[in-house]
Design an enzyme around this catalytic site. Structure first.
Site, PDB file in Angstrom:
ATOM      1  N   HIS A   1       0.859  -1.192   0.000  1.00 22.48           N
ATOM      2  CA  HIS A   1       0.000   0.000   0.000  1.00 22.48           C
ATOM      3  C   HIS A   1       0.894   1.241   0.000  1.00 22.48           C
ATOM      4  O   HIS A   1       1.264   1.780   1.038  1.00 22.48           O
ATOM      5  CB  HIS A   1      -0.896  -0.024   1.249  1.00 22.48           C
ATOM      6  CG  HIS A   1      -1.871   1.115   1.312  1.00 22.48           C
ATOM      7  ND1 HIS A   1      -3.143   1.039   0.794  1.00 22.48           N
ATOM      8  CD2 HIS A   1      -1.764   2.362   1.845  1.00 22.48           C
ATOM      9  CE1 HIS A   1      -3.783   2.175   1.004  1.00 22.48           C
ATOM     10  NE2 HIS A   1      -2.959   3.000   1.643  1.00 22.48           N
TER      11      HIS A   1
ATOM     12  N   ASP B   1      -2.086 -10.058   0.926  1.00 25.62           N
ATOM     13  CA  ASP B   1      -1.237  -9.184   0.129  1.00 25.62           C
ATOM     14  C   ASP B   1      -2.099  -8.416  -0.864  1.00 25.62           C
ATOM     15  O   ASP B   1      -2.103  -8.697  -2.072  1.00 25.62           O
ATOM     16  CB  ASP B   1      -0.169 -10.016  -0.585  1.00 25.62           C
ATOM     17  CG  ASP B   1       0.831  -9.159  -1.343  1.00 25.62           C
ATOM     18  OD1 ASP B   1       0.838  -7.931  -1.118  1.00 25.62           O
ATOM     19  OD2 ASP B   1       1.585  -9.709  -2.161  1.00 25.62           O
TER      20      ASP B   1
ATOM     21  N   GLU C   1       0.646  -1.762   4.466  1.00 21.87           N
ATOM     22  CA  GLU C   1       1.253  -0.427   4.487  1.00 21.87           C
ATOM     23  C   GLU C   1       2.485  -0.381   5.388  1.00 21.87           C
ATOM     24  O   GLU C   1       2.455  -0.845   6.524  1.00 21.87           O
ATOM     25  CB  GLU C   1       0.248   0.628   4.954  1.00 21.87           C
ATOM     26  CG  GLU C   1       0.782   2.042   4.824  1.00 21.87           C
ATOM     27  CD  GLU C   1      -0.277   3.101   5.098  1.00 21.87           C
ATOM     28  OE1 GLU C   1      -0.184   4.188   4.507  1.00 21.87           O
ATOM     29  OE2 GLU C   1      -1.198   2.830   5.896  1.00 21.87           O
TER      30      GLU C   1
END
Length: 563
Positions: A460, A508, A517
């Site tokens: 992310h 994922d 993230e």
């Protein structure tokens, strides 16, 4: 104190004594008949050339040993030497025999992981990037931040926001790791790299503090955030909702500011500047600038004036209202103590140590530390780290009066923490924790991008997920990449993602930041852990008796010369 007592049958009674300080003080101990020094303990402050403060604690214990049976005593000496020799031989065998290949293999793995983890910070840089920046999919960005006065720093995570609080924490932690382990960084060729990362952050932190002036006497300004997660007056686009590379940003980036009552933010900035000043002690002009700024800020935020109230930066909307969702602070005394501790190391001024020791005791009495944070060191809790530093001061410098109450409390806390690590359950957990991150887990996945053959492909992260094709991409176009199932076109090398849930499950998926993230504060912890676990240099230089461990035991005390 007499420890030898003779009876008619020529036996000797041996007693062990602990000083009123609550610990053994071997560095100054003397046996009247025999003196033995195996250099297993830190040297006393007197051996370091420091002058001693008066202490109500005894710093030495005199032993009077009467040997009445020389034959038995010789047997004891021979047996002891034999045991020591056996231990040495066993250690050599463990080092050079079958373990050798596996041992160096593990070292190589940690070296690679550490090098990669540092690259992540290069990917998070904002501002005019250096020509030798290692991350090829990044370019100059955020050049209008704060009307050009707040250019630089780091983007916090996968969005394009710059949060001051975790940035300062990151610089403090990275600086601490360099102060302790610079021989290890130097051996693997990363010392200059990490110092450049720290300087990138400390340069930015210097910009966050605006001193009082004639137009606003007594009022300082601290900038807590650049970028926005909410709507602003000129655009509905912002750094959180808009999926866009930082190089492509064209929307307005508001700046959040605080006054000197943002005690926790100020304390962390003070700590970061002070710790960084030790990293750059050879650059006297820069180091002095860092220290001077930290001292000025400390004086302002700890002033004792009627009506002045200290507090948390996230309690005020204009200061940390938006940061509250991401980095909500639950206390401020630990940060002020943290800042005072590092200022003491940076200056040697005992007024900062007195502030630290007195206020740490008050914070503990008021139970500011959350129960869920006990024994945890991270951006919101500095209690454990504070106690470790004060315990280190106690053992290595033995300052004594008038700091002993806080020192003793800190030592007890650290003792309890160490005992918890040595418990059967915790010992097993601690032993596999870095291996877990690097791939020894139920998912058989490394949670550090680029490490091993199986790692997250859909991190992310805006910059990593949008192609570096020299084309400008709007927010709408960026949204296509957010929702794409394709792997990121750019590898965010060294980024540690948030990782699995409590059931060891990991998804994922780019649109699930709670899994994928990364953040600079988390990666700072990863770097500190990896360098601590890394093997010491093969050809250790003189490090005040700790060369075999790869630790600079006394570098942190560089500026402490007490009268």
């Amino acid at each position: 104190m007499d420890i030898g007592e003779t009876s008619n049958n020529d036996t000797i009674l041996y007693l062990h004594s602990i000083s009123p300080a609550g610990r053994l003080l071997p560095s100054a101990s003397r046996w009247n008949s025999i003196e033995m020094d195996f250099n297993l303990f830190p040297q006393s402050r007197n051996n370091l050339g420091y002058n001693s403060l008066p202490s109500r604690f005894s710093k030495s214990v005199d032993f009077k040993l009467t040997v009445t049976n020389k034959k038995n005593f010789k047997r004891f000496i021979y047996a002891s030497l034999a045991v020591v020799s056996l231990i040495v031989v066993l250690c050599l065998l463990l080092h050079f025999l079958p373990n050798k290949q596996r041992h160096h293999g593990a070292t190589k793995d940690l070296t690679l992981a550490l090098k990669q983890a540092l690259v992540f910070f290069d990917a998070q840089k904002s501002g005019v990037l250096p020509k030798d920046n290692t991350v090829k999919f990044r370019g100059d960005s955020g050049l209008d931040d704060g009307n050009k006065s707040l250019v630089g720093g780091f983007y916090d995570s996968g969005n394009n926001i710059k949060f001051s609080f975790p940035t300062a924490y990151t610089i403090t932690l990275l600086s601490w790791s360099v102060i302790e382990y610079h021989p290890k960084y130097e051996e693997i060729g990363e010392l200059d790299h990490i110092k450049s990362i720290i300087k990138w952050g400390s340069d930015y932190l210097l910009k966050l503090f605006i001193r009082p002036n004639e137009s606003s006497p007594g009022s300082a300004t601290l900038f807590s955030q650049v970028g926005s997660v909410g709507k602003n007056k000129t655009s509905t686009e912002n750094d959180d909702k808009c999926w866009q590379r930082p190089e492509d940003m064209r929307y307005t980036r508001p700046v959040s500011s605080c006054d000197e009552t943002a005690s926790d933010l100020a304390g962390e900035i003070i700590a970061a500047l002070s710790a960084a000043s030790l990293v750059f002690k050879d650059d006297k002009m820069y180091s002095t600038n860092l220290t001077k700024t930290a001292m000025e800020l400390f004086d302002i935020v700890t002033k004792d004036e009627p009506g002045f109230v200290q507090g948390m930066y996230t309690t005020k909307d204009e200061c940390g209202g938006q940061a509250r969702e991401f980095y909500n602070s639950t206390g401020y005394k630990d940060e002020l103590v943290w800042g005072g501790t590092w200022l003491f190391f940076a200056t040697g001024n005992t007024s900062y140590l007195r502030y630290t020791t007195e206020n740490l005791v008050l914070a503990e009495e008021e139970e500011e530390e959350l129960s869920v944070d006990k024994g945890i060191f991270y951006w919101n809790n500095k209690f454990t780290a504070n106690t470790v530093l004060l315990t280190r001061l106690r053992y290595f410098l033995d300052l004594g009066y008038p700091y002993e109450e806080s020192f003793l409390s800190s030592t007890n806390n650290v003792d309890s923490l160490m005992c918890s690590y040595l418990s059967p359950t915790m010992h097993k957990t601690q032993g596999i924790c870095v291996n877990y991150i690097l791939g020894d887990n139920p998912m058989k996945m490394s949670y550090v991008v680029g490490f091993s053959n199986n790692y997250p492909q859909h991190v992310h992260h805006r910059g990593a997920s949008i192609p570096w094709d020299n084309q400008w991409h709007s927010c709408a176009e960026g949204g296509t990449w957010l929702n794409s199932e394709k792997p990121n076109p750019n590898q965010l090398l060294g980024a540690m993602v948030r990782g699995p849930d409590q059931y060891d499950m990991f998804l994922d998926e780019r649109d699930k930041p709670w899994f994928t993230e990364p953040s600079i504060s988390s990666n700072a912890g990863l770097v500190a852990a990896l360098v601590a676990l890394h093997d010491p240099p093969h050809s250790p230089s003189s490090l005040n008796g700790a060369g075999s461990l790869g630790i600079d035991s006394y570098g942190i005390f560089h500026n402490i010369h007490l009268n």
